[in-house]
Motif scaffolding. Structure first.
Motif, PDB file in Angstrom:
ATOM      1  N   GLY A 119      83.736 -42.414 127.793  1.00 29.54           N
ATOM      2  CA  GLY A 119      82.829 -43.574 127.275  1.00 29.54           C
ATOM      3  C   GLY A 119      82.228 -44.332 128.420  1.00 29.54           C
ATOM      4  N   ALA A 120      82.228 -45.770 128.255  1.00 25.96           N
ATOM      5  CA  ALA A 120      81.784 -46.463 129.330  1.00 25.96           C
ATOM      6  C   ALA A 120      82.843 -47.545 129.407  1.00 25.96           C
ATOM      7  N   CYS A 121      83.744 -46.884 130.877  1.00 27.14           N
ATOM      8  CA  CYS A 121      84.985 -47.497 131.114  1.00 27.14           C
ATOM      9  C   CYS A 121      85.046 -48.119 132.208  1.00 27.14           C
ATOM     10  N   LEU A 122      85.685 -49.532 132.055  1.00 26.16           N
ATOM     11  CA  LEU A 122      85.886 -50.517 133.278  1.00 26.16           C
ATOM     12  C   LEU A 122      87.281 -50.554 133.728  1.00 26.16           C
ATOM     13  N   MET A 123      87.230 -50.027 134.963  1.00 20.52           N
ATOM     14  CA  MET A 123      88.680 -49.830 135.670  1.00 20.52           C
ATOM     15  C   MET A 123      88.996 -50.934 136.530  1.00 20.52           C
ATOM     16  N   LEU A 124      89.954 -51.537 136.325  1.00 17.70           N
ATOM     17  CA  LEU A 124      90.277 -52.897 136.943  1.00 17.70           C
ATOM     18  C   LEU A 124      91.709 -52.469 137.712  1.00 17.70           C
ATOM     19  N   LEU A 125      91.674 -53.280 138.925  1.00 19.73           N
ATOM     20  CA  LEU A 125      92.966 -53.002 139.694  1.00 19.73           C
ATOM     21  C   LEU A 125      93.794 -54.366 139.725  1.00 19.73           C
ATOM     22  N   ARG A 126      93.475 -55.296 139.162  1.00 20.91           N
ATOM     23  CA  ARG A 126      94.455 -56.648 139.157  1.00 20.91           C
ATOM     24  C   ARG A 126      94.299 -57.295 137.761  1.00 20.91           C
ATOM     25  N   LYS A 127      95.398 -57.843 137.518  1.00 17.93           N
ATOM     26  CA  LYS A 127      95.341 -58.723 136.343  1.00 17.93           C
ATOM     27  C   LYS A 127      95.524 -60.148 136.645  1.00 17.93           C
ATOM     28  N   ASP A 128      94.274 -60.743 137.186  1.00 13.66           N
ATOM     29  CA  ASP A 128      94.291 -61.996 137.542  1.00 13.66           C
ATOM     30  C   ASP A 128      92.861 -62.514 136.765  1.00 13.66           C
TER      31      ASP A 128
ATOM     32  N   ALA B 183      83.072 -50.533 124.903  1.00 16.93           N
ATOM     33  CA  ALA B 183      83.594 -50.379 126.350  1.00 16.93           C
ATOM     34  C   ALA B 183      85.118 -50.233 126.102  1.00 16.93           C
ATOM     35  N   VAL B 184      85.599 -49.249 127.237  1.00 21.78           N
ATOM     36  CA  VAL B 184      86.929 -49.166 127.181  1.00 21.78           C
ATOM     37  C   VAL B 184      87.482 -50.026 128.353  1.00 21.78           C
ATOM     38  N   ILE B 185      88.387 -50.832 128.326  1.00 25.84           N
ATOM     39  CA  ILE B 185      89.118 -51.693 129.438  1.00 25.84           C
ATOM     40  C   ILE B 185      90.520 -50.901 130.043  1.00 25.84           C
ATOM     41  N   TYR B 186      90.404 -50.570 131.308  1.00 18.79           N
ATOM     42  CA  TYR B 186      91.586 -49.705 131.618  1.00 18.79           C
ATOM     43  C   TYR B 186      92.056 -50.440 132.986  1.00 18.79           C
ATOM     44  N   PHE B 187      93.269 -50.760 132.901  1.00 16.43           N
ATOM     45  CA  PHE B 187      93.987 -51.247 134.106  1.00 16.43           C
ATOM     46  C   PHE B 187      94.892 -50.505 134.868  1.00 16.43           C
ATOM     47  N   GLN B 188      94.803 -50.236 136.185  1.00 19.81           N
ATOM     48  CA  GLN B 188      95.609 -49.383 136.868  1.00 19.81           C
ATOM     49  C   GLN B 188      96.307 -50.409 138.077  1.00 19.81           C
ATOM     50  N   ASP B 189      96.577 -51.618 137.518  1.00 20.50           N
ATOM     51  CA  ASP B 189      97.153 -52.694 138.472  1.00 20.50           C
ATOM     52  C   ASP B 189      98.796 -52.239 138.889  1.00 20.50           C
ATOM     53  N   ASN B 190      99.259 -51.236 137.896  1.00 19.90           N
ATOM     54  CA  ASN B 190     100.534 -50.905 138.373  1.00 19.90           C
ATOM     55  C   ASN B 190     100.649 -49.417 139.394  1.00 19.90           C
ATOM     56  N   LEU B 191      99.294 -49.210 140.013  1.00 14.70           N
ATOM     57  CA  LEU B 191      99.211 -48.095 140.922  1.00 14.70           C
ATOM     58  C   LEU B 191     100.085 -48.646 142.327  1.00 14.70           C
ATOM     59  N   PRO B 192     101.081 -47.943 142.854  1.00 15.64           N
ATOM     60  CA  PRO B 192     101.595 -48.227 143.993  1.00 15.64           C
ATOM     61  C   PRO B 192     100.637 -48.599 145.172  1.00 15.64           C
ATOM     62  N   GLU B 193     100.721 -49.677 146.041  1.00 11.86           N
ATOM     63  CA  GLU B 193      99.679 -50.061 146.866  1.00 11.86           C
ATOM     64  C   GLU B 193      99.196 -48.731 147.751  1.00 11.86           C
TER      65      GLU B 193
ATOM     66  N   PRO C 147      86.668 -64.515 124.191  1.00  9.85           N
ATOM     67  CA  PRO C 147      87.482 -64.022 123.041  1.00  9.85           C
ATOM     68  C   PRO C 147      88.999 -64.304 123.723  1.00  9.85           C
ATOM     69  N   GLY C 148      89.760 -64.687 122.338  1.00  5.27           N
ATOM     70  CA  GLY C 148      91.215 -64.894 122.532  1.00  5.27           C
ATOM     71  C   GLY C 148      92.198 -63.753 123.055  1.00  5.27           C
ATOM     72  N   GLU C 149      91.922 -62.452 122.741  1.00  6.83           N
ATOM     73  CA  GLU C 149      92.374 -61.422 123.148  1.00  6.83           C
ATOM     74  C   GLU C 149      91.737 -60.197 122.927  1.00  6.83           C
ATOM     75  N   PHE C 150      92.073 -59.303 123.601  1.00  4.41           N
ATOM     76  CA  PHE C 150      91.180 -58.044 123.457  1.00  4.41           C
ATOM     77  C   PHE C 150      92.415 -56.800 123.927  1.00  4.41           C
ATOM     78  N   GLU C 151      91.834 -55.641 123.200  1.00  5.52           N
ATOM     79  CA  GLU C 151      92.583 -54.182 123.448  1.00  5.52           C
ATOM     80  C   GLU C 151      92.230 -53.566 125.230  1.00  5.52           C
ATOM     81  N   ALA C 152      93.282 -52.837 125.777  1.00 11.13           N
ATOM     82  CA  ALA C 152      93.040 -52.460 126.767  1.00 11.13           C
ATOM     83  C   ALA C 152      93.946 -51.352 126.977  1.00 11.13           C
ATOM     84  N   PHE C 153      93.804 -50.415 128.129  1.00 14.69           N
ATOM     85  CA  PHE C 153      94.730 -49.394 128.299  1.00 14.69           C
ATOM     86  C   PHE C 153      95.234 -49.659 129.842  1.00 14.69           C
ATOM     87  N   GLN C 154      96.804 -49.243 129.694  1.00 13.11           N
ATOM     88  CA  GLN C 154      97.397 -49.493 130.918  1.00 13.11           C
ATOM     89  C   GLN C 154      97.981 -47.978 131.353  1.00 13.11           C
ATOM     90  N   TYR C 155      97.718 -47.630 132.688  1.00 16.90           N
ATOM     91  CA  TYR C 155      98.028 -46.413 133.256  1.00 16.90           C
ATOM     92  C   TYR C 155      99.440 -46.095 133.246  1.00 16.90           C
TER      93      TYR C 155
END
Lengths: 298, 298
Positions: free
Chosen positions: A113-122, A139-149, A206-214
């Motif tokens: 779908g339409a996926c927003l891929m993010l590298l940080r949780k700030d 939209a799908v929110i996808y965090f990969q802030d836990n990828l090793p540097e 909004p107060g909270e939202f669903e996302a996915f974590q690598y």
């Protein structure tokens, strides 16, 4: 928290992913870049030669060439390695870039779908995710802030902040109107959000939202000659971000033996059967569903 | 009417169309080739180097290199041009081939389902179409016997009879189980039919069946620099072999102007947005729906 003014919009990092390339052409033609006069918006085709040949890359994947030590290594003179050095000069240097945000536009052959891929949780990224998800519920929110540097060798790592817009399913070297529109909508929301962020108007989120974590990557089994022994199960076809329970069938060998998900958690697969990962025999990445509260980050 | 005994099954004519390549591997592994002991069945990967690189071709499209004059032209020494000469030696020579039937296995990124593509309307081909359609009602039968002879530069033209199994939608360099199964089912029916044909047991065929007949190709409009000005309308997305009436919108320019179907007949488009035709800016091919009566050909 400082203003985000200089924004670089990039297409064609992979030359066979047509939505980004054509979104930039379309916005040029219809003067959309003037819709955000508060921002210094620039547009760039990252790998024009790969675009011309309609291939992902000429020699190596440009979007894996931005490790700091590689950018500084003068012996790396492959085509995309040189291109990375030039882009680092243009937008960076990495670590001291004047560009406050880079938006990199990608397609996937997977049904993400339409996926927003993010590298940080700030605050900036969390706010963006909340805003985009609120305006565009599909939209799908996808965090990969836990990828090793050491795995963050992406083009967007050159700028101070970077996000990837990843839209699919779309075959390589194909332009589909619906997929283009998803990318256009998401990119528009991101730019709208940046203006809101600069004004400090985050109370409306909004107060909270669903996302996915690598969590991890899964590869197909291969024999001693490196030949595949199995394929992704048709049960998973087009089911990116749908839950897979421990013990569920996820692959099948060519002689019909099922292979099950061995993790001990409910996984949400993505990049299922992505064409670009054909050589590495990647089957899919796994993620977990998370719920994020904006108040935790502001 | 003579017997069809020597049958060549070919995959990898295009190196990034994985279903054919993996169907041959699967049948090898599971000893399926022995299912038709009445036939002399051989299997070949036509362009192994393109398969290794997971690209359609190295230099030129192998499946356009089989014109008789090109095969006889010693000055044509490009990679696929040489490969075509070698395949013509192996399976041909074209016009005097000992191979009675070649089945060429292809994928398309378009949503064409399981499509049987035929170059002739003779008893053998009509019977095959009727048999396959009867056993596999979801199959699409497509005749391009009205292509001018100079466009028949396909690999299958080397053998006495040739058919193409074209299955999609599947992105290039991706293997999907469902698509592989469609190809496996159709190929199995074709081989079953050949056995039946040799026995003269054609009485069991249905009286008539639906098919589609090639009419013309449509290209996207381009500017003076060869840049696309429009894309296929999302109304047509995944709607291969669905009717399009005169005056219906089929494309849209990037600034939102609709482009309508100007033909004077109900068209059934196919190869909608096929990735391989990206360079030529092909939008789709058009066909007409026909009904064929077996009795007219026996």
């Amino acid at each position: 928290m400082h203003n985000i003014t200089r924004v670089a919009l990039v297409g064609g990092t992979h030359g066979n992913e047509l939505s980004g390339i054509y979104l930039l052409k379309k916005w040029e033609k219809t003067s959309q870049f003037t819709r955000w006069p508060q921002l210094e918006l620039t547009q760039t085709i990252a790998n024009p030669r790969a675009c011309e040949h309609s291939v992902r890359y000429m020699e190596t994947d440009l979007n894996r060439e931005f490790a700091l030590e590689d950018l500084q290594n003068d012996r790396l003179v492959g085509y995309e390695q040189l291109l990375a050095k030039k882009l680092n000069q243009q937008f960076g240097p990495r670590g001291r870039s004047p560009v406050e945000l880079m938006i990199d536009l990608h397609n996937t052959t997977s049904n993400m779908g339409a996926c927003l891929m993010l590298l940080r949780k700030d605050a900036f990224n969390i706010g963006m995710a909340a805003y985009v998800k609120d305006r565009m519920p599909e939209a799908v929110i996808y965090f990969q802030d836990n990828l090793p540097e050491e795995r963050n060798r992406f083009l967007i790592s050159v700028a101070q902040q970077g996000v990837t817009v990843e839209v699919g399913p779309q075959p390589n070297s194909v332009l589909q109107q619906e997929t283009l529109e998803l990318m256009e909508t998401m990119t528009g929301h991101i730019l709208d959000y940046v203006v809101l962020y600069n004004r400090g108007e985050l109370a409306s989120l909004p107060g909270e939202f669903e996302a996915f974590q690598y969590t991890e990557d899964l590869v197909l089994p291969t024999d001693e000659q490196g030949q595949r022994l199995a394929m992704v199960s048709k049960r998973l076809e087009r089911r990116d971000f749908h839950p897979v329970e421990p013990g569920e069938v996820i692959m099948e060998t060519f002689d019909g033996v099922p292979i099950c998900w061995e993790g001990d958690y409910t996984a949400y697969p993505l990049f299922i059967n992505e064409a670009a990962y054909h050589r590495s025999h990647s089957a899919m990445s796994m993620s977990q569903r998370i719920v994020l509260r904006c108040a935790d980050y502001f």
